[in-house]
Design a protein around this motif. Structure first.
Motif, PDB file in Angstrom:
ATOM      1  N   GLY A 293      16.589  43.740  22.730  1.00 54.46           N
ATOM      2  CA  GLY A 293      17.226  43.660  21.425  1.00 54.46           C
ATOM      3  C   GLY A 293      17.716  42.260  21.137  1.00 54.46           C
ATOM      4  O   GLY A 293      17.863  41.442  22.027  1.00 54.46           O
ATOM      5  N   GLY A 294      17.944  42.013  19.865  1.00 50.60           N
ATOM      6  CA  GLY A 294      18.418  40.713  19.427  1.00 50.60           C
ATOM      7  C   GLY A 294      17.501  40.158  18.351  1.00 50.60           C
ATOM      8  O   GLY A 294      16.778  40.900  17.691  1.00 50.60           O
ATOM      9  N   ARG A 295      17.530  38.860  18.197  1.00 48.99           N
ATOM     10  CA  ARG A 295      16.684  38.215  17.197  1.00 48.99           C
ATOM     11  C   ARG A 295      15.300  38.022  17.787  1.00 48.99           C
ATOM     12  O   ARG A 295      14.928  36.914  18.187  1.00 48.99           O
TER      13      ARG A 295
ATOM     14  N   ASP B   8      15.471  36.578  11.491  1.00 46.22           N
ATOM     15  CA  ASP B   8      16.851  36.383  11.039  1.00 46.22           C
ATOM     16  C   ASP B   8      17.722  37.607  11.285  1.00 46.22           C
ATOM     17  O   ASP B   8      18.922  37.487  11.515  1.00 46.22           O
TER      18      ASP B   8
ATOM     19  N   ALA C 275      18.692  40.868  13.538  1.00 39.02           N
ATOM     20  CA  ALA C 275      18.559  41.383  14.896  1.00 39.02           C
ATOM     21  C   ALA C 275      18.134  42.846  14.867  1.00 39.02           C
ATOM     22  O   ALA C 275      18.511  43.608  13.976  1.00 39.02           O
ATOM     23  N   ARG C 276      17.328  43.210  15.846  1.00 38.03           N
ATOM     24  CA  ARG C 276      16.883  44.604  15.984  1.00 38.03           C
ATOM     25  C   ARG C 276      16.607  44.864  17.460  1.00 38.03           C
ATOM     26  O   ARG C 276      16.609  43.955  18.273  1.00 38.03           O
ATOM     27  N   SER C 277      16.369  46.109  17.788  1.00 35.87           N
ATOM     28  CA  SER C 277      16.005  46.431  19.169  1.00 35.87           C
ATOM     29  C   SER C 277      14.710  47.225  19.164  1.00 35.87           C
ATOM     30  O   SER C 277      14.452  48.010  18.255  1.00 35.87           O
TER      31      SER C 277
END
Length: 190
Positions: free
Chosen positions: A155-157, A162, A164-166
């Motif tokens: 997860g993160g960028r 731009d 963040a998601r996992s």
């Protein structure tokens, strides 16, 4: 609200053994041993960061201690004639005030260690490799070594986006509800 539990901690005494092997006679002695264990682990994690360490087992008494380090790269940790091990023993003795004997054992199949694979993924992501390619490569490596299943969640960028998601990648069968299943788990930040 869901309660997330560490799968290794949940399986102690069912499938897994404790990572610390000591016996305390009194409650206060047990508390001091526990705090000392946490400090030793933090010290070793900083000292041996990203060097292929899979597991650290601590055995100790009041006067002395023994630390067994399971690693995939034994040569990197030993150096010439075990110089790094001797230096590590001296550092531990200075910091904690009791002599420690450090033993390094080899992990035969490093692909089946969650910590080693997490370190590999983190180092690849830090080198700006495409995350999908890295994760699929790790999935293939692990399943090649006869694992029943693997689940990786990052997860993160991701990919420099731009927002963040996992994302979760699963291959095979990961039975987290079954206590008898031998599950290795590790969480790491890159």
């Amino acid at each position: 609200m869901w309660q997330k539990v560490n799968p290794i901690g949940m399986r102690v005494w069912i499938m897994k053994s404790r990572p610390a092997e000591w016996f305390a006679k009194t409650r206060s002695q047990g508390a001091s041993f526990f705090v000392e264990d946490i400090k030793i682990r933090d010290f070793l994690e900083k000292k041996l960061a990203r060097s292929g360490v899979a597991k650290i087992v601590i055995r100790k008494t009041l006067k002395e201690g023994e630390i067994i380090i399971f690693a995939s790269k034994v040569g990197v940790l030993m150096w010439k004639n075990g110089e790094k091990v001797k230096q590590l023993e001296e550092d531990l003795t200075k910091k904690f005030g009791k002599p420690f004997k450090v033993t390094i054992k080899e992990v035969r199949v490093p692909e089946l260690s969650a910590k080693i694979m997490a370190e590999y993924i983190a180092s690849q992501l830090e080198n700006r490799m495409p995350y999908r390619k890295v994760v699929k490569n790790v999935l293939a490596k692990v399943m090649e070594k006869w694992a029943h299943g693997i689940k990786i969640q990052i997860g993160g960028r991701l990919g420099g986006a731009d927002i963040a998601r996992s994302e979760k990648f699963i291959d095979g069968r990961v039975s987290l509800q079954t206590f008898r299943s031998d599950i290795d788990y590790h969480y790491l930040q890159a």
